[in-house]
Design a protein around this motif. Structure first.
Motif, PDB file in Angstrom:
ATOM      1  N   GLY A   5      92.972  37.590 -18.825  1.00 28.55           N
ATOM      2  CA  GLY A   5      93.447  36.536 -17.810  1.00 28.55           C
ATOM      3  C   GLY A   5      94.899  36.660 -17.625  1.00 28.55           C
ATOM      4  N   ILE A   6      95.358  36.711 -16.503  1.00 25.94           N
ATOM      5  CA  ILE A   6      96.691  36.854 -16.198  1.00 25.94           C
ATOM      6  C   ILE A   6      97.191  35.616 -15.391  1.00 25.94           C
ATOM      7  CG2 ILE A   6      98.676  38.151 -14.915  1.00 25.94           C
ATOM      8  CD1 ILE A   6      96.931  40.613 -15.554  1.00 25.94           C
ATOM      9  N   ASP A   7      98.129  35.000 -15.673  1.00 26.52           N
ATOM     10  CA  ASP A   7      98.524  33.754 -15.009  1.00 26.52           C
ATOM     11  C   ASP A   7     100.088  34.105 -14.373  1.00 26.52           C
ATOM     12  OD1 ASP A   7      99.554  31.368 -14.185  1.00 26.52           O
ATOM     13  OD2 ASP A   7      99.364  30.199 -15.937  1.00 26.52           O
ATOM     14  N   VAL A   8     100.295  34.176 -13.294  1.00 25.06           N
ATOM     15  CA  VAL A   8     101.649  34.588 -12.615  1.00 25.06           C
ATOM     16  C   VAL A   8     102.111  33.074 -12.125  1.00 25.06           C
ATOM     17  CG1 VAL A   8     102.585  35.989 -11.258  1.00 25.06           C
ATOM     18  CG2 VAL A   8     100.390  36.494 -11.808  1.00 25.06           C
ATOM     19  N   GLY A   9     102.875  32.505 -13.217  1.00 25.87           N
ATOM     20  CA  GLY A   9     103.361  31.480 -12.581  1.00 25.87           C
ATOM     21  C   GLY A   9     104.729  31.381 -12.034  1.00 25.87           C
ATOM     22  N   ALA A  64      93.043  37.025 -12.144  1.00 26.69           N
ATOM     23  CA  ALA A  64      94.555  36.755 -12.216  1.00 26.69           C
ATOM     24  C   ALA A  64      94.594  35.153 -11.485  1.00 26.69           C
ATOM     25  CB  ALA A  64      95.285  37.463 -11.328  1.00 26.69           C
ATOM     26  N   THR A  65      95.362  34.455 -12.003  1.00 19.27           N
ATOM     27  CA  THR A  65      95.581  33.165 -11.573  1.00 19.27           C
ATOM     28  C   THR A  65      97.242  32.663 -11.279  1.00 19.27           C
ATOM     29  OG1 THR A  65      94.779  30.791 -11.814  1.00 19.27           O
ATOM     30  CG2 THR A  65      95.630  31.989 -14.003  1.00 19.27           C
ATOM     31  N   THR A  83      90.980  25.921 -11.173  1.00 20.28           N
ATOM     32  CA  THR A  83      89.741  26.115 -11.719  1.00 20.28           C
ATOM     33  C   THR A  83      90.015  26.689 -13.165  1.00 20.28           C
ATOM     34  OG1 THR A  83      88.996  26.538  -9.483  1.00 20.28           O
ATOM     35  CG2 THR A  83      87.608  27.654 -11.341  1.00 20.28           C
ATOM     36  N   CYS A  84      91.209  27.486 -13.344  1.00 20.44           N
ATOM     37  CA  CYS A  84      91.467  27.989 -14.678  1.00 20.44           C
ATOM     38  C   CYS A  84      91.873  27.284 -15.616  1.00 20.44           C
ATOM     39  CB  CYS A  84      92.370  29.481 -14.429  1.00 20.44           C
ATOM     40  SG  CYS A  84      91.971  30.858 -13.440  1.00 20.44           S
ATOM     41  N   GLN A  85      92.656  26.422 -15.218  1.00 23.50           N
ATOM     42  CA  GLN A  85      92.920  24.990 -16.120  1.00 23.50           C
ATOM     43  C   GLN A  85      91.672  24.561 -16.754  1.00 23.50           C
ATOM     44  OE1 GLN A  85      95.589  24.414 -17.663  1.00 23.50           O
ATOM     45  NE2 GLN A  85      97.311  25.303 -16.558  1.00 23.50           N
ATOM     46  N   ARG A  86      91.025  24.115 -15.768  1.00 22.06           N
ATOM     47  CA  ARG A  86      89.650  23.378 -16.263  1.00 22.06           C
ATOM     48  C   ARG A  86      89.126  24.246 -17.297  1.00 22.06           C
ATOM     49  NH1 ARG A  86      84.359  25.121 -16.679  1.00 22.06           N
ATOM     50  NH2 ARG A  86      83.087  23.286 -16.761  1.00 22.06           N
ATOM     51  N   TRP A  87      88.708  25.704 -17.207  1.00 29.27           N
ATOM     52  CA  TRP A  87      87.887  26.445 -18.040  1.00 29.27           C
ATOM     53  C   TRP A  87      89.035  26.511 -19.336  1.00 29.27           C
ATOM     54  CZ3 TRP A  87      83.577  29.391 -17.731  1.00 29.27           C
ATOM     55  CH2 TRP A  87      82.684  29.217 -16.714  1.00 29.27           C
ATOM     56  N   GLY A  88      90.382  26.780 -19.179  1.00 31.26           N
ATOM     57  CA  GLY A  88      90.972  26.771 -20.395  1.00 31.26           C
ATOM     58  C   GLY A  88      90.964  25.610 -21.270  1.00 31.26           C
ATOM     59  N   VAL A  89      90.908  24.410 -20.610  1.00 26.29           N
ATOM     60  CA  VAL A  89      91.090  23.293 -21.358  1.00 26.29           C
ATOM     61  C   VAL A  89      89.678  22.991 -22.008  1.00 26.29           C
ATOM     62  CG1 VAL A  89      91.597  20.471 -21.086  1.00 26.29           C
ATOM     63  CG2 VAL A  89      93.112  22.281 -20.236  1.00 26.29           C
ATOM     64  N   ARG A  90      88.926  22.953 -21.326  1.00 28.61           N
ATOM     65  CA  ARG A  90      87.275  22.949 -21.681  1.00 28.61           C
ATOM     66  C   ARG A  90      87.042  23.659 -22.920  1.00 28.61           C
ATOM     67  NH1 ARG A  90      83.668  19.065 -20.469  1.00 28.61           N
ATOM     68  NH2 ARG A  90      81.967  20.573 -20.559  1.00 28.61           N
ATOM     69  N   THR A 244      97.004  28.230 -21.356  1.00 25.36           N
ATOM     70  CA  THR A 244      95.823  27.622 -20.958  1.00 25.36           C
ATOM     71  C   THR A 244      95.082  28.029 -19.900  1.00 25.36           C
ATOM     72  OG1 THR A 244      96.655  25.418 -21.763  1.00 25.36           O
ATOM     73  CG2 THR A 244      94.305  25.425 -21.172  1.00 25.36           C
ATOM     74  N   ALA A 245      95.625  28.376 -18.860  1.00 26.77           N
ATOM     75  CA  ALA A 245      95.428  28.753 -17.404  1.00 26.77           C
ATOM     76  C   ALA A 245      95.141  30.199 -17.560  1.00 26.77           C
ATOM     77  CB  ALA A 245      96.306  28.754 -16.388  1.00 26.77           C
TER      78      ALA A 245
END
Lengths: 256, 495
Positions: A5-9, A64-65, A83-90, A244-245
């Motif tokens: 998972g790649i989070d490009v913040g 990627a997110t 959507t990714c935060q939801r998955w990571g947090v859950r 998380t994301a």
């Protein structure tokens, strides 16, 4: 199977490698953003694989997110941070009903139903007042580092009232407070409360607990407490809150 | 044979989906389109080739027709270059009608016709105007689309700043500058504007217009209230009610407008003429209702959100040509039906169904929604006064008064939200977008309340998005919200 998972913040780029067979995070990394985000993501991914003796083709799927998600050429698909935060947090807190994510330049409040599905979400508009950018401005103004702000706020005796709804005006307000002799600790505490208030106001409706706090700002000491005080409910900082994301993206990569 | 079978399957599929008959649909090609033309969204550059193809196929055009690129060349409407447009001949005609309105107004002025500029009339004044001979009504505040299309290159907003109406006001302030610089529409023979419950921004801008030497004829519209206990009330279009006393007050105000128009045009505007004007307005509204039904319920979406939004807006003032508006809407309806029968449309079948509230300040937003995997299934662009039918069974001024008072712009936010809840529900919406216009006073707090009420009542995901007149810099964040909304809808379907 290994998925990435790649989070490009806006401020940092995060990569997580997830082993779906052993159901554990193999490795993760966070780096400051650069100009060429695709190249940076590739370098980070390659470095993590090298460090763990994994071949590139061991990674079977990449999602990627983040705001730069469309720029990652290695990704099989792009999915939004919501959507990714939801998955990571859950993954960490399955019972979570509210996610507060405060990053460098944006903030989000995501409401989940009892089954963990996203009910709806709100994000900040152009204003940076409810984001990590506010803390950066304050740190610069006080001549300190952002990671020192929490320690400073901890010794506050009476948090300052920051009334401006805009970072630029708030900075002017802070200059005035300093000139009037206000202790820096009280100013920092006031800024933390201001950020928490802005984010809480975005939600508007009753905040359903449990509340999980993610994003880089969750790492700043005192922020979770400020948020809990404003929301009037306990706030749990997600483990590895900055990634998380990215974790959620890796989990999604396995899913489909 | 196979094609024919598929056509039949599609036909029954469409009947099932839209719940209405497509009988009477004219199969032969119209205006150069053929049954095999796929529905596509194309850029302005691509429209050049498409236009040549349509011409070769026997395209018949109205006198304002021609290639769309000329609007960029002649008027510098560079914003058009950022849009993705439907590739049908019907869409071409729609765009040409929209973008040629200023030419039409100048021609009308040259022909000695009477030009009426109207603002916040809640669907009443154009009905009166088009009941008269040689009178054209138009909306100066429609000029807010001009900087939108021209990426501020013409400086209308900067001129409005200098005239004392800055960016704390809604982008419709462009009309002030357009009136002063006279480079767009001709200065109208009279200006009519409502005040009261409609819009603070337009009232303030119109006051400034008046001060600058463009006299405005004012009329008042009250905030619609619930009848007191025992007070007589009457049902309005849309199923809401208002006290009879309020209807009578508005009727009186509209009678003043009528007398003003009679005085300025030298024509009698009697009830028979007004009734004919109402019938004309309803003719457009009925046609639009059918178009909206087929376009918003057909699957895949047979006409893009962008063209449908413009089609809806046409019903407000007919782009200064009532007859052409009818023809344009008829063409669009025929194209939509042709596509439904052929099983063609934009985007995949089963796209996330989104109900959109408020008009976006940048038309590109409508493209973005579809690029993110959504589709429009219903709208509330704050033009209910141009959508709902005007009563034909009561005296004309009473009918117009009832129609004006029925508009959600003059009621409480809760009442407006109720209408949105009802319409989003019946359109099988899976999500709601509430877009805000920067500076618009009616959007500042209303959007938040509407969003909350709709979310609570329907249990749908709702996003609140501010869309500036040029959204380019905001596109990544707007796109992220729309994509997240679509992801949420799809996840809910699979849950």
């Amino acid at each position: 199977m290994i998925a990435a998972g790649i989070d490009v913040g806006s401020r940092t780029l995060k990569v997580v490698l997830w082993d779906s067979t052993r159901r554990r995070v193999v490795a993760s990394a966070v780096a400051d953003q650069g100009i060429d985000q695709d190249a940076l993501a590739r370098r980070m991914l390659d470095r993590l694989l090298d460090e763990h003796d994994l071949a590139r083709d061991a990674v079977r799927a990449i999602v990627a997110t983040g705001y730069g998600r469309k720029l990652i050429t290695a990704a099989d698909r792009a999915v939004t941070e919501i959507t990714c935060q939801r998955w990571g947090v859950r993954h960490h807190v399955p019972e979570a009903r509210t996610i507060v994510d405060i990053g460098g330049q944006d903030s989000k409040l995501i409401r989940l139903d009892g089954a963990g599905a996203v009910l709806d979400f709100v994000m900040n508009d152009r204003c940076a007042a409810g984001t990590g950018r506010f803390l950066e401005v304050v740190a610069t103004r006080l001549g300190t580092r952002i990671d020192a702000l929490g320690r400073l706020a901890a010794v506050s005796t009476a948090a300052a009232r920051i009334s401006s709804m805009c970072v630029v005006f708030a900075e002017t307000e802070i200059v005035g407070l300093l000139a009037s002799g206000m202790a820096p600790a009280d100013i920092v505490a006031g800024v933390q409360t201001s950020i928490a208030t802005r984010v809480a106001a975005m939600g508007g409706r009753t905040i359903e607990p449990p509340v999980v706090f993610t994003g880089g700002v969750a790492l700043v000491p005192g922020m979770a407490e400020a948020l809990a005080a404003v929301l009037e409910t306990p706030v749990t900082v997600a483990p590895d809150s900055q990634t998380t994301a990215a974790l959620g993206a890796a989990l999604l990569a396995v899913e489909k | 044979m196979i094609f024919r079978q598929r056509l039949c399957q599609s036909y029954w599929h469409c009947r099932k989906i839209v719940g209405a008959t497509l009988d009477g649909f004219e199969f032969p090609a119209r205006h150069g389109c053929t049954m095999t033309d796929p529905a596509e969204k194309i850029t302005l550059d691509q429209w050049d080739d498409r236009y040549r193809d349509l011409c070769r196929g026997g395209l018949r055009e109205a006198d304002y027709g021609g290639p769309l690129g000329r609007h960029v060349e002649a008027h510098g409407d560079r914003r058009l270059l950022r849009l993705r447009m439907d590739n049908s001949a019907a869409a071409l005609r729609l765009w040409n009608l929209l973008l040629s309105e200023e030419d039409r107004l100048h021609r009308a002025r040259a022909e000695g016709k009477f030009l009426l500029g109207t603002m916040k009339d809640l669907g009443t004044v154009p009905v009166m105007a088009y009941a008269l001979e040689g009178v054209l009504a138009f909306y100066p505040d429609g000029a807010w689309w001009t900087p939108c299309l021209m990426e501020h290159s013409e400086g209308l907003l900067a001129l409005a700043d200098r005239l004392g109406i800055d960016d704390s006001f809604c982008p419709v302030r462009a009309m002030l500058a357009a009136l002063v610089d006279e480079n767009h529409f001709p200065v109208p023979d009279t200006l009519v504007c409502s005040v009261g419950a409609t819009c603070d921004d337009v009232a303030a801008i119109a006051q400034r217009i008046d001060e600058l030497g463009f006299p405005v004829f004012w009329w008042e519209i009250p905030h619609r209230r619930a009848a007191d206990s025992g007070e007589p009330s009457v049902e309005l279009p849309g199923g809401v009610r208002a006290p009879v006393a309020q209807v009578e007050f508005v009727r009186g105000e509209l009678d003043r407008v009528r007398r003003h128009l009679e005085e300025r045009t030298g024509q009698s505007l009697d009830d028979a003429r007004l009734a004919a004007g109402i019938r004309r307005a309803n003719q457009v509204r009925r046609l639009l209702a059918r178009l909206r039904h087929f376009a918003y319920q057909g699957d895949p979406s047979p006409m893009p959100a962008l063209e449908m939004m413009i089609a809806e807006v046409l019903s407000i003032h007919y782009c200064s040509d009532w007859a052409e508006t009818l023809s344009v809407l008829e063409d669009l309806l025929a194209e939509v039906r042709r596509r439904l029968v052929a099983g063609m449309g934009h985007g995949p079948a089963g796209a996330a169904r989104v109900f959109w509230v408020n008009p976006p300040a940048d038309l590109r937003a409508m493209n973005l929604l579809e690029e993110c995997g959504g589709r429009i299934c219903g709208t509330d662009y704050m033009i209910a006064h141009a959508i709902d039918l005007i009563p034909e069974d009561v005296p004309p001024l009473v009918a117009l008064a009832r129609a004006a008072l029925a508009d959600p712009m003059v009621c409480s936010t809760a009442d407006r939200a109720e209408r949105i809840v009802r319409e989003a529900g019946t359109s099988a919406a899976e999500a709601v977008v509430v877009s805000r216009i920067p500076g618009a006073s009616h959007c500042a707090s209303e959007s938040l309340l509407v969003g909350r009420i709709v979310a609570r009542r329907l249990g749908l995901p709702v996003v609140d998005i501010e869309i500036p007149p040029v959204l380019d810099a905001m596109e990544p964040t707007i796109r992220a919200r729309l994509e997240a909304l679509v992801e949420t809808v799809l996840a809910r379907r699979n849950a």
